[in-house]
Design an enzyme around this catalytic site. Structure first.
Site, mmCIF file in Angstrom:
data_model
loop_
_atom_site.group_PDB
_atom_site.id
_atom_site.type_symbol
_atom_site.label_atom_id
_atom_site.label_comp_id
_atom_site.label_asym_id
_atom_site.label_seq_id
_atom_site.Cartn_x
_atom_site.Cartn_y
_atom_site.Cartn_z
ATOM 1 N N PRO A 2 6.979 8.273 -1.387
ATOM 2 C CA PRO A 2 8.352 8.684 -0.925
ATOM 3 C C PRO A 2 9.033 7.512 -0.305
ATOM 4 O O PRO A 2 8.382 6.614 0.518
ATOM 5 C CB PRO A 2 7.783 9.827 0.019
ATOM 6 C CG PRO A 2 6.513 10.145 -0.041
ATOM 7 C CD PRO A 2 5.847 8.808 -0.915
ATOM 8 N N GLU A 3 10.343 7.510 -0.526
ATOM 9 C CA GLU A 3 11.110 6.088 0.059
ATOM 10 C C GLU A 3 11.890 6.883 1.358
ATOM 11 O O GLU A 3 11.773 8.058 1.445
ATOM 12 C CB GLU A 3 11.847 5.384 -0.822
ATOM 13 C CG GLU A 3 10.857 4.794 -1.724
ATOM 14 C CD GLU A 3 11.539 4.025 -2.695
ATOM 15 O OE1 GLU A 3 12.742 3.463 -2.689
ATOM 16 O OE2 GLU A 3 10.937 3.835 -4.081
ATOM 17 N N LYS A 69 10.308 4.973 6.914
ATOM 18 C CA LYS A 69 9.460 5.893 6.073
ATOM 19 C C LYS A 69 8.688 6.771 7.060
ATOM 20 O O LYS A 69 7.794 7.337 6.346
ATOM 21 C CB LYS A 69 8.775 5.140 4.914
ATOM 22 C CG LYS A 69 9.832 4.491 3.894
ATOM 23 C CD LYS A 69 8.879 3.701 2.925
ATOM 24 C CE LYS A 69 9.724 2.591 2.248
ATOM 25 N NZ LYS A 69 8.758 1.866 1.041
ATOM 26 N N HIS A 111 -5.697 20.508 -1.229
ATOM 27 C CA HIS A 111 -5.886 19.199 -0.460
ATOM 28 C C HIS A 111 -5.160 19.129 0.999
ATOM 29 O O HIS A 111 -4.296 18.390 1.286
ATOM 30 C CB HIS A 111 -5.123 18.134 -1.104
ATOM 31 C CG HIS A 111 -6.106 17.630 -2.307
ATOM 32 N ND1 HIS A 111 -7.242 17.010 -2.484
ATOM 33 C CD2 HIS A 111 -5.838 18.020 -3.594
ATOM 34 C CE1 HIS A 111 -7.653 17.028 -3.609
ATOM 35 N NE2 HIS A 111 -6.712 17.763 -4.536
ATOM 36 N N ARG A 130 -3.579 12.227 -2.250
ATOM 37 C CA ARG A 130 -4.237 11.176 -2.482
ATOM 38 C C ARG A 130 -4.789 10.510 -1.191
ATOM 39 O O ARG A 130 -5.515 9.452 -1.167
ATOM 40 C CB ARG A 130 -3.367 9.969 -3.268
ATOM 41 C CG ARG A 130 -3.234 10.527 -4.785
ATOM 42 C CD ARG A 130 -2.504 9.842 -5.432
ATOM 43 N NE ARG A 130 -3.208 8.457 -5.592
ATOM 44 C CZ ARG A 130 -2.769 7.404 -6.349
ATOM 45 N NH1 ARG A 130 -1.540 7.481 -6.653
ATOM 46 N NH2 ARG A 130 -3.242 6.370 -6.528
ATOM 47 N N LYS A 171 9.363 -17.806 5.053
ATOM 48 C CA LYS A 171 8.341 -16.879 4.754
ATOM 49 C C LYS A 171 8.946 -16.092 3.550
ATOM 50 O O LYS A 171 8.261 -15.499 2.703
ATOM 51 C CB LYS A 171 8.195 -16.104 5.886
ATOM 52 C CG LYS A 171 7.244 -14.814 5.898
ATOM 53 C CD LYS A 171 7.116 -14.248 7.064
ATOM 54 C CE LYS A 171 6.631 -12.804 7.020
ATOM 55 N NZ LYS A 171 6.586 -12.115 8.358
ATOM 56 N N ARG A 280 4.114 -3.722 -7.599
ATOM 57 C CA ARG A 280 4.781 -2.618 -8.139
ATOM 58 C C ARG A 280 5.178 -2.929 -9.527
ATOM 59 O O ARG A 280 5.856 -4.068 -9.567
ATOM 60 C CB ARG A 280 5.782 -2.157 -7.044
ATOM 61 C CG ARG A 280 5.295 -1.900 -5.466
ATOM 62 C CD ARG A 280 4.101 -0.799 -5.585
ATOM 63 N NE ARG A 280 4.468 0.511 -6.174
ATOM 64 C CZ ARG A 280 5.386 1.310 -5.415
ATOM 65 N NH1 ARG A 280 5.579 1.223 -4.325
ATOM 66 N NH2 ARG A 280 5.680 2.510 -5.994
#
Ligand code: ZN
Length: 290
Positions: A2-3, A69, A111, A130, A171, A280
């Site tokens: 989920p974003e 998130k 779950h 998960r 960075k 990703r």
């Protein structure tokens, strides 16, 4: 995973049902207990399961807030305030039911890891297939330093300048642009799906070094990301793999995606290609995206 739009959807669904209600008791799954006994911390992060159950008991859910998130359950007991921070991980989902049998999708029902019994008689249920999700009980944001490092909300006025500033830091400057826009310390809440979509709209190759983009391009890219996030919020998020809004509800943004998960470019019909960036899969059109 989920974003921001999916998490926003969960918060908007949960808010009217749970705000103002009191948690009478909490019960965590055997899996959570066993994992803690084995020295791992499945789901419950900064307390022992038995402690967590005691800490949250009798708290009133004062307010629900999405930050990046994360879901913040602002809790109150007498004059004291606390925050229960939830991250949905890959497949976390919330349900409000009167009986767990009302959760019709078996993969979620099997779950269930936390059941909050509300004084109203309803059950606020957290399921996570998960188990990459998190429940963290804290007194204030500073108790969990990574929360302090989050970029501003993308719809905040300062967010674009913040993005430009971060992207120019050594960075980030040489990293692929896709990795940078998916970093929560640069932009809040933009993950793989919406980064893929925004870069396609801008015709930018996901592997392009961040410092090869002009300020103007970065500014436009930032606004395109916000537009994609807003479009998704308005469509109830993308329902992909194990994401659900509360009670198994589904968004429709997946039907509006133009590049994520596509085999062919919708513009030029060239076969899409993919690269792994920051772990990703990044799908792109080798013809349109330079
Ligand atoms: Zn194309």
């Amino acid at each position: 995973m989920p974003e921001l739009p999916e998490v926003e959807g969960v918060v908007r669904d949960l808010r009217p049902i749970v705000e103002g209600k009191t948690i009478e008791s909490v019960s965590l799954s055997d899996v959570v207990y066993t994992s803690h006994e084995a020295g791992k911390q499945a789901i419950v992060k900064n307390a022992k399961p038995s402690q967590f159950e005691l800490l949250v008991r009798d708290m009133k859910i004062d307010k629900l807030e999405r930050r990046s998130k994360y879901i913040f359950f602002h809790l109150k007991k007498d004059d004291e305030r606390f925050i229960l921070v939830n991250h949905l991980g890959m497949s976390g989902a919330w349900f409000v039911v009167t009986d767990v049998l009302e959760i019709t999708e078996e993969k979620f029902r099997k779950h269930i890891h936390a059941i909050f019994t509300l004084a109203s008689g309803e059950l606020l249920v957290y399921a996570d297939i998960r188990r990459f999700g998190e429940l963290r009980f804290i007194k204030e944001i500073a108790d969990h330093p990574p929360l302090l490092k989050m970029a501003p909300e993308p719809f905040d006025e300062i967010a674009c300048d913040f993005f430009i500033m971060q992207s120019e830091k050594p960075k980030f400057a040489k990293k692929p642009i896709k990795e940078v826009i998916m970093d929560g310390q640069v932009i809040s809440g933009c993950g793989n799906i919406y980064a893929t979509e925004a870069l396609f709209k801008m015709l930018i190759h996901p592997g392009k070094a961040t410092n090869e983009l002009s300020r103007e391009q970065k500014t436009t890219l930032f606004h395109v990301i916000c537009d994609v996030l807003q479009e998704s919020i308005d469509s109830g998020g993308s329902t992909i793999s194990d994401y659900r809004s509360i009670n198994g509800g589904a968004g429709t943004m997946q039907h509006r995606l133009k590049m994520y998960g596509k085999k062919q470019c919708v513009v030029c019909e060239t076969n899409t290609e993919s690269l792994v960036i920051a772990g990703r899969t990044s799908t792109y059109c080798p013809q349109c995206q330079k």
